[in-house]
Design a protein around this motif. Structure first.
Motif, PDB file in Angstrom:
ATOM      1  N   UNK A  61      24.194   5.671 -25.309  1.00  0.00           N
ATOM      2  CA  UNK A  61      23.094   4.901 -25.873  1.00  0.00           C
ATOM      3  C   UNK A  61      23.229   3.419 -25.567  1.00  0.00           C
ATOM      4  N   UNK A  62      22.086   2.818 -25.266  1.00  0.00           N
ATOM      5  CA  UNK A  62      21.976   1.372 -25.154  1.00  0.00           C
ATOM      6  C   UNK A  62      20.869   0.967 -26.109  1.00  0.00           C
ATOM      7  N   UNK A  63      21.140  -0.027 -26.906  1.00  0.00           N
ATOM      8  CA  UNK A  63      20.198  -0.478 -27.913  1.00  0.00           C
ATOM      9  C   UNK A  63      19.677  -1.846 -27.488  1.00  0.00           C
ATOM     10  N   UNK A  64      18.355  -1.957 -27.284  1.00  0.00           N
ATOM     11  CA  UNK A  64      17.797  -3.270 -26.946  1.00  0.00           C
ATOM     12  C   UNK A  64      18.069  -4.255 -28.076  1.00  0.00           C
ATOM     13  N   UNK A  65      18.365  -5.485 -27.726  1.00  0.00           N
ATOM     14  CA  UNK A  65      18.696  -6.494 -28.728  1.00  0.00           C
ATOM     15  C   UNK A  65      17.565  -6.649 -29.736  1.00  0.00           C
ATOM     16  N   UNK A  66      16.321  -6.510 -29.288  1.00  0.00           N
ATOM     17  CA  UNK A  66      15.186  -6.633 -30.205  1.00  0.00           C
ATOM     18  C   UNK A  66      15.221  -5.526 -31.262  1.00  0.00           C
ATOM     19  N   UNK A  67      15.601  -4.315 -30.848  1.00  0.00           N
ATOM     20  CA  UNK A  67      15.698  -3.203 -31.795  1.00  0.00           C
ATOM     21  C   UNK A  67      16.795  -3.469 -32.824  1.00  0.00           C
ATOM     22  N   UNK A  68      17.917  -3.999 -32.373  1.00  0.00           N
ATOM     23  CA  UNK A  68      19.016  -4.339 -33.287  1.00  0.00           C
ATOM     24  C   UNK A  68      18.576  -5.398 -34.289  1.00  0.00           C
ATOM     25  N   UNK A  69      17.954  -6.446 -33.783  1.00  0.00           N
ATOM     26  CA  UNK A  69      17.534  -7.540 -34.658  1.00  0.00           C
ATOM     27  C   UNK A  69      16.499  -7.054 -35.671  1.00  0.00           C
ATOM     28  N   UNK A  70      15.547  -6.239 -35.235  1.00  0.00           N
ATOM     29  CA  UNK A  70      14.545  -5.692 -36.150  1.00  0.00           C
ATOM     30  C   UNK A  70      15.193  -4.799 -37.203  1.00  0.00           C
TER      31      UNK A  70
END
Length: 97
Positions: A61-70
């Motif tokens: 898995x790779x998590x986009x930084x925007x998804x993490x921040x949200x």
């Protein structure tokens, strides 16, 4: 031009300058297991991209930084959440809604 990231009120959960994150990194920052991060992705609570080859026995898995921040903003609790949300620019608040 890349958008500047909104600065978190606590640097310990932030990854400045990154575009994607590993499940392992998030588990370490949150003090949980990688399986818990995978569960959050499976539940649709945390958006992730599986880059493993078709038929691979394990996910990558790779998590986009925007998804993490949200995810962090949505899970923030207490007075800090209200103060932080008030400090966000209008266009960022609109994206979160």
């Amino acid at each position: 031009m890349q958008n500047a990231q909104t600065e978190f009120p606590f640097a310990s959960l932030d990854f400045p300058g990154r575009t994607t994150l590993y499940a392992r990194e998030l588990a370490e920052r949150l003090g949980c297991s990688i399986d818990q991060i995978h569960d959050l992705a499976d539940e649709g609570v945390l958006c992730a991209v599986n880059i493993a080859s078709k038929g691979a026995s394990r996910r990558e898995l790779r998590i986009p930084i925007e998804a993490w921040r949200n995810f962090i903003i949505a899970r923030m609790t207490g007075p800090m959440r209200a103060d932080f949300l008030r400090s966000l620019p209008a266009h960022v608040l609109a994206q979160l809604r």
